[in-house]
Scaffold this motif. Structure first.
Motif, PDB file in Angstrom:
ATOM      1  N   TRP A   1      -8.575 -10.275   7.010  1.00 53.21           N
ATOM      2  CA  TRP A   1      -7.641 -10.909   6.084  1.00 53.21           C
ATOM      3  C   TRP A   1      -7.689 -10.168   4.752  1.00 53.21           C
ATOM      4  O   TRP A   1      -8.779  -9.846   4.240  1.00 53.21           O
ATOM      5  CB  TRP A   1      -8.018 -12.375   5.858  1.00 53.21           C
ATOM      6  CG  TRP A   1      -7.629 -13.276   6.985  1.00 53.21           C
ATOM      7  CD1 TRP A   1      -6.493 -14.022   7.100  1.00 53.21           C
ATOM      8  CD2 TRP A   1      -8.387 -13.540   8.173  1.00 53.21           C
ATOM      9  NE1 TRP A   1      -6.488 -14.728   8.281  1.00 53.21           N
ATOM     10  CE2 TRP A   1      -7.646 -14.456   8.961  1.00 53.21           C
ATOM     11  CE3 TRP A   1      -9.630 -13.095   8.649  1.00 53.21           C
ATOM     12  CZ2 TRP A   1      -8.090 -14.925  10.182  1.00 53.21           C
ATOM     13  CZ3 TRP A   1     -10.073 -13.557   9.872  1.00 53.21           C
ATOM     14  CH2 TRP A   1      -9.307 -14.463  10.620  1.00 53.21           C
ATOM     15  N   GLY A   2      -6.541  -9.868   4.202  1.00 53.34           N
ATOM     16  CA  GLY A   2      -6.498  -9.168   2.925  1.00 53.34           C
ATOM     17  C   GLY A   2      -5.198  -9.466   2.207  1.00 53.34           C
ATOM     18  O   GLY A   2      -4.362 -10.245   2.669  1.00 53.34           O
ATOM     19  N   THR A   3      -5.005  -8.804   1.083  1.00 54.61           N
ATOM     20  CA  THR A   3      -3.799  -9.039   0.287  1.00 54.61           C
ATOM     21  C   THR A   3      -2.967  -7.770   0.107  1.00 54.61           C
ATOM     22  O   THR A   3      -1.996  -7.781  -0.637  1.00 54.61           O
ATOM     23  CB  THR A   3      -4.188  -9.568  -1.114  1.00 54.61           C
ATOM     24  OG1 THR A   3      -5.090  -8.654  -1.739  1.00 54.61           O
ATOM     25  CG2 THR A   3      -4.835 -10.933  -0.998  1.00 54.61           C
ATOM     26  N   ASP A   4      -3.320  -6.688   0.797  1.00 53.26           N
ATOM     27  CA  ASP A   4      -2.564  -5.442   0.660  1.00 53.26           C
ATOM     28  C   ASP A   4      -1.380  -5.431   1.634  1.00 53.26           C
ATOM     29  O   ASP A   4      -1.534  -5.683   2.832  1.00 53.26           O
ATOM     30  CB  ASP A   4      -3.461  -4.232   0.959  1.00 53.26           C
ATOM     31  CG  ASP A   4      -4.596  -4.108  -0.053  1.00 53.26           C
ATOM     32  OD1 ASP A   4      -4.398  -4.576  -1.188  1.00 53.26           O
ATOM     33  OD2 ASP A   4      -5.657  -3.581   0.301  1.00 53.26           O
ATOM     34  N   ALA A   5      -0.209  -5.140   1.121  1.00 57.05           N
ATOM     35  CA  ALA A   5       0.994  -4.973   1.942  1.00 57.05           C
ATOM     36  C   ALA A   5       1.161  -6.132   2.915  1.00 57.05           C
ATOM     37  O   ALA A   5       1.267  -5.946   4.130  1.00 57.05           O
ATOM     38  CB  ALA A   5       0.933  -3.639   2.700  1.00 57.05           C
ATOM     39  N   LEU A   6       1.173  -7.344   2.388  1.00 62.56           N
ATOM     40  CA  LEU A   6       1.293  -8.507   3.263  1.00 62.56           C
ATOM     41  C   LEU A   6       2.658  -8.566   3.935  1.00 62.56           C
ATOM     42  O   LEU A   6       2.792  -9.047   5.048  1.00 62.56           O
ATOM     43  CB  LEU A   6       1.060  -9.788   2.460  1.00 62.56           C
ATOM     44  CG  LEU A   6      -0.376 -10.030   1.986  1.00 62.56           C
ATOM     45  CD1 LEU A   6      -0.440 -11.337   1.220  1.00 62.56           C
ATOM     46  CD2 LEU A   6      -1.336 -10.062   3.155  1.00 62.56           C
ATOM     47  N   LEU A   7       3.687  -8.105   3.245  1.00 64.01           N
ATOM     48  CA  LEU A   7       5.038  -8.158   3.778  1.00 64.01           C
ATOM     49  C   LEU A   7       5.578  -6.742   3.942  1.00 64.01           C
ATOM     50  O   LEU A   7       5.611  -5.967   2.984  1.00 64.01           O
ATOM     51  CB  LEU A   7       5.951  -8.974   2.854  1.00 64.01           C
ATOM     52  CG  LEU A   7       5.534 -10.436   2.643  1.00 64.01           C
ATOM     53  CD1 LEU A   7       6.435 -11.098   1.605  1.00 64.01           C
ATOM     54  CD2 LEU A   7       5.590 -11.209   3.954  1.00 64.01           C
ATOM     55  N   ASP A   8       5.980  -6.393   5.160  1.00 63.36           N
ATOM     56  CA  ASP A   8       6.524  -5.058   5.419  1.00 63.36           C
ATOM     57  C   ASP A   8       7.557  -5.157   6.531  1.00 63.36           C
ATOM     58  O   ASP A   8       8.148  -6.202   6.740  1.00 63.36           O
ATOM     59  CB  ASP A   8       5.396  -4.068   5.753  1.00 63.36           C
ATOM     60  CG  ASP A   8       4.512  -4.553   6.900  1.00 63.36           C
ATOM     61  OD1 ASP A   8       5.004  -5.370   7.707  1.00 63.36           O
ATOM     62  OD2 ASP A   8       3.351  -4.129   6.988  1.00 63.36           O
ATOM     63  N   ASP A   9       7.759  -4.060   7.272  1.00 69.91           N
ATOM     64  CA  ASP A   9       8.807  -4.033   8.291  1.00 69.91           C
ATOM     65  C   ASP A   9       8.364  -4.580   9.639  1.00 69.91           C
ATOM     66  O   ASP A   9       9.153  -4.584  10.593  1.00 69.91           O
ATOM     67  CB  ASP A   9       9.304  -2.590   8.494  1.00 69.91           C
ATOM     68  CG  ASP A   9      10.008  -2.041   7.261  1.00 69.91           C
ATOM     69  OD1 ASP A   9      10.585  -2.869   6.519  1.00 69.91           O
ATOM     70  OD2 ASP A   9       9.984  -0.820   7.050  1.00 69.91           O
ATOM     71  N   HIS A  10       7.118  -5.013   9.771  1.00 75.98           N
ATOM     72  CA  HIS A  10       6.606  -5.516  11.043  1.00 75.98           C
ATOM     73  C   HIS A  10       6.799  -7.033  11.118  1.00 75.98           C
ATOM     74  O   HIS A  10       6.214  -7.765  10.326  1.00 75.98           O
ATOM     75  CB  HIS A  10       5.121  -5.196  11.206  1.00 75.98           C
ATOM     76  CG  HIS A  10       4.778  -3.762  10.977  1.00 75.98           C
ATOM     77  ND1 HIS A  10       5.085  -2.780  11.892  1.00 75.98           N
ATOM     78  CD2 HIS A  10       4.157  -3.133   9.953  1.00 75.98           C
ATOM     79  CE1 HIS A  10       4.659  -1.609  11.437  1.00 75.98           C
ATOM     80  NE2 HIS A  10       4.100  -1.802  10.255  1.00 75.98           N
ATOM     81  N   PRO A  11       7.576  -7.540  12.058  1.00 75.22           N
ATOM     82  CA  PRO A  11       7.769  -8.991  12.131  1.00 75.22           C
ATOM     83  C   PRO A  11       6.559  -9.752  12.660  1.00 75.22           C
ATOM     84  O   PRO A  11       6.436 -10.955  12.451  1.00 75.22           O
ATOM     85  CB  PRO A  11       8.961  -9.143  13.083  1.00 75.22           C
ATOM     86  CG  PRO A  11       8.908  -7.923  13.944  1.00 75.22           C
ATOM     87  CD  PRO A  11       8.401  -6.825  13.063  1.00 75.22           C
ATOM     88  N   LEU A  12       5.665  -9.036  13.341  1.00 72.64           N
ATOM     89  CA  LEU A  12       4.498  -9.664  13.956  1.00 72.64           C
ATOM     90  C   LEU A  12       3.228  -8.990  13.478  1.00 72.64           C
ATOM     91  O   LEU A  12       3.208  -7.782  13.213  1.00 72.64           O
ATOM     92  CB  LEU A  12       4.582  -9.579  15.483  1.00 72.64           C
ATOM     93  CG  LEU A  12       5.791 -10.279  16.142  1.00 72.64           C
ATOM     94  CD1 LEU A  12       5.954  -9.816  17.574  1.00 72.64           C
ATOM     95  CD2 LEU A  12       5.622 -11.783  16.070  1.00 72.64           C
ATOM     96  N   VAL A  13       2.155  -9.769  13.374  1.00 75.42           N
ATOM     97  CA  VAL A  13       0.860  -9.260  12.929  1.00 75.42           C
ATOM     98  C   VAL A  13      -0.188  -9.683  13.947  1.00 75.42           C
ATOM     99  O   VAL A  13      -0.239 -10.865  14.345  1.00 75.42           O
ATOM    100  CB  VAL A  13       0.492  -9.807  11.537  1.00 75.42           C
ATOM    101  CG1 VAL A  13      -0.911  -9.343  11.129  1.00 75.42           C
ATOM    102  CG2 VAL A  13       1.512  -9.372  10.504  1.00 75.42           C
ATOM    103  N   LEU A  14      -1.026  -8.729  14.382  1.00 69.65           N
ATOM    104  CA  LEU A  14      -2.084  -9.013  15.351  1.00 69.65           C
ATOM    105  C   LEU A  14      -3.442  -8.853  14.699  1.00 69.65           C
ATOM    106  O   LEU A  14      -3.763  -7.800  14.162  1.00 69.65           O
ATOM    107  CB  LEU A  14      -1.971  -8.078  16.551  1.00 69.65           C
ATOM    108  CG  LEU A  14      -3.009  -8.286  17.671  1.00 69.65           C
ATOM    109  CD1 LEU A  14      -2.784  -9.641  18.356  1.00 69.65           C
ATOM    110  CD2 LEU A  14      -2.967  -7.144  18.690  1.00 69.65           C
TER     111      LEU A  14
END
Length: 617
Positions: free
Chosen positions: A103-116
């Motif tokens: 868990w972190g706060t870098d680049a939380l929102l980008d072009d990837h709709p899903l996060v694994l």
């Protein structure tokens, strides 16, 4: 099982990321499906069991189980590998999945709709919310190094002594010391354990300490709903009233406390009307308060907690109060339960920031309500059923209107067959409210109208709110029931925030006759005050002889009637029954089948989240 929106999301992923295979598209659709049911993510290894629990909950016809048995789920290791492959970019097309190690706060929102993360798959915005809360709470979880003035310390010893009258350690004192020492404090406990009471008294101490230093602290008190806000006001006032033989608080402290008017969380943050997730206060425009206290945190969703965490200044104290065994938010996440789990885990970043109060002050620890609540919380259906079976009818209404019988159980597969039992509890109180309303006694009508509630899991059908509201109208109005929606004595429940009128979701009121006309009356912001409106001004209200268990959270009634859902209902759940019976101060009447009660007690909520684990290490 999958909804139209879930399928459309998977189709969008397929169009946008053409390299994705069917296993990734299945995971994407299930991720969307899970968020509609309160989960923050899906566990690829756990989602088959979660789907089975959701689809077969309460059903005993075998059809759903047979249908699920025919499904062929991907092998977990292969499924995880397929999702990981979707994180590999192909040419100029961005990858559908972003792999993260922590868990972190870098680049939380980008072009990837899903996060694994490990085997948890998130929609990006919910991953971002968990990361934000985790990071901000980790930063906040530090000692303030604050030392109370000698006068404030003496007041703390007076208001929250170190020992109970029987010599045992005072857990409420531990809660007070935690709030003094930390910028983040979680105060958890069941009904009547004194969570809000201890924090209210601690606020008096912090005010005294600030006054000694020549300042006055800026304090915010907030709750998720209007009803919870009203209960917070009542509890704060009661907590500050001197006990027998106790000296009153100094006038400057009392004045400072009276200046603190509880509000809803949306009201505190400054909601922009219909855009419920955009607020005036955020990280760029933080709240001005030095102390922010939030009651009934179990009702707070992950997105709302995120916005609150962003808006509280880093140097301010944040105090979260609630019962982690109650129903979670009707929206997404199980934030209080996650925070309590993290606080109880050695080595967690939140270790040392939690006090769990166990001693019950509302009623004797061995009262039928307390014993029943303990059995439900522990998942002990045999003890719970035996306690319910021991209940006696007793004298429901004492001279002061109080309920003198604690717990009763009416066995009925169809709750309508127990209508006369429910009427015996409810009718005298709604008639008392109507009598006060006809006399123009607004405060009396408000008080009487909130002495009892019928609580339901469902909204429709024999087990639902609509059925029992119709019966309430019939008990009061007889043949005239349904002839006019506005009538004297009608109890009201606000269902949406209305900043125009100063009403919040969950506020309760009653229709009163005033000089030949009808007036809708609600409790005002201060004790003994009222807000009065012409009924035509009200846009989002409903009748409130009965309400859902979810809407009852944050409330307290002398008497509660629980219409348990049928054993075949997907709403059966431990938290539902526990929340309903702990709304009662004196009397609980449970109507339902033994099988339904057992299924509720043995079916705990299992929301998939990662917030608790984010504080490890």
């Amino acid at each position: 099982m999958l909804g139209v929106g879930d399928v459309h999301f998977a189709e969008w992923v397929a169009r946008t990321f053409p390299e994705c295979d069917e296993q990734l598209l299945l995971a994407a659709a299930l991720c969307s499906w899970a968020t509609q049911r309160g989960h923050a993510c899906i566990s690829l290894s756990g989602i088959p069991a979660a789907v089975r629990r959701e689809v077969t909950a309460g059903r005993d016809d075998g059809a759903a189980s047979d249908a699920l048995d025919s499904l062929v789920w991907p092998e977990p290791g292969e499924w995880l590998a397929a999702v990981r492959r979707a994180s590999e970019q192909s040419g100029n097309t961005p990858a559908a999945v972003r792999l993260v190690e922590r868990w972190g706060t870098d680049a939380l929102l980008d072009d990837h709709p899903l996060v694994l993360h490990d085997d948890r798959l998130y929609l990006q915005r919910h991953w971002a919310d968990e990361c934000t809360v985790s990071a901000l709470f980790r930063t906040r979880a530090a000692d303030t190094g604050h030392t109370l003035s000698s006068a404030a310390l003496a007041l703390l010893d007076r208001l929250l002594p170190s020992a109970e009258p029987d010599g045992s350690p005072n857990q409420q004192r531990r809660a007070g010391e935690l709030v003094v020492a930390k910028r983040l404090a979680v105060i958890a406990g069941g009904p009547g354990t004194g969570k809000t009471y201890s924090v209210a008294r601690l606020l008096a101490v912090l005010i005294a300490d600030a006054l000694d230093r020549g300042t006055t602290p800026r304090i915010a008190l907030a709750a998720p709903t209007g009803k919870a806000k009203a209960r917070l006001s009542e509890t704060i006032a009661a907590a500050l009233a001197p006990r027998q033989g106790e000296a009153p608080l100094d006038p400057p402290i009392v004045e400072a406390l009276r200046a603190v008017v509880p509000t809803t969380i949306h009201g505190l943050l400054g909601s922009f009307g219909i855009e419920h997730h955009r607020f005036r206060h955020d990280a760029a425009n933080p709240l001005p308060h030095d102390i922010v206290v939030v009651d009934e945190t179990s009702m707070v969703s992950l997105p709302l907690l995120t916005r609150l965490a962003e808006a509280v200044r880093p140097e301010a104290r944040l105090v979260l109060i609630g019962d982690p065994d109650q129903l979670e938010s009707v929206e997404l996440g199980a934030v209080l339960a996650d925070l309590v789990r993290a606080g109880e885990r050695p080595g967690s970043a939140l270790a040392g920031h939690l006090v769990r109060l166990l001693r019950v002050h509302r009623f004797e620890h061995d009262s039928p309500i307390a014993v029943l609540a303990d059995a439900i919380r522990a998942g002990d259906d045999n003890t719970a059923i035996s306690r319910l079976a021991l209940g006696e009818a007793g004298d429901l209404h004492g001279d002061d209107g109080a309920m003198t019988s604690s717990v009763r159980f009416v066995v009925a597969d169809d709750p309508r067959h127990a209508s006369s039992e429910v009427e015996r509890v409810i009718r005298p109180l709604i008639e008392a409210a109507a009598a006060a309303a006809r006399a123009g006694d607004a405060l009396g009508a408000l008080s009487a109208s909130t002495r009892a509630r019928v609580l339901c899991a469902h909204r429709l059908g024999p087990w639902g709110v609509s059925e029992w509201n119709e019966r309430g109208e019939h008990w009061l109005r007889g043949a005239r029931a349904g002839s006019n929606v506005w009538y004297v004595g009608r109890p009201l429940l606000v269902t949406k925030n209305d900043p125009r009128l100063g009403l919040a979701n969950g506020d309760t009121g009653v229709v009163v006759e005033r000089e030949g006309r009808l007036v809708a009356v609600f409790a005002g912001p201060t004790a003994g005050s009222t807000l009065e409106f012409d009924p035509v001004q009200l846009e989002s209200v409903e009748t409130a002889y009965a309400m859902t268990v979810h809407k009852s959270q944050g409330s307290e009634y002398p008497s509660v009637v629980l219409i348990a859902p049928p054993a075949t209902s997907p709403l059966v759940g431990r938290e539902l029954v526990y929340t309903a019976i702990t709304r009662a101060k004196s009397h609980v009447l449970v109507v339902g089948s033994e099988d339904a009660i057992r299924r509720c007690i043995t079916t705990p909520a299992r929301r998939m989240t990662g917030l608790a684990e984010s504080f490890s290490g």
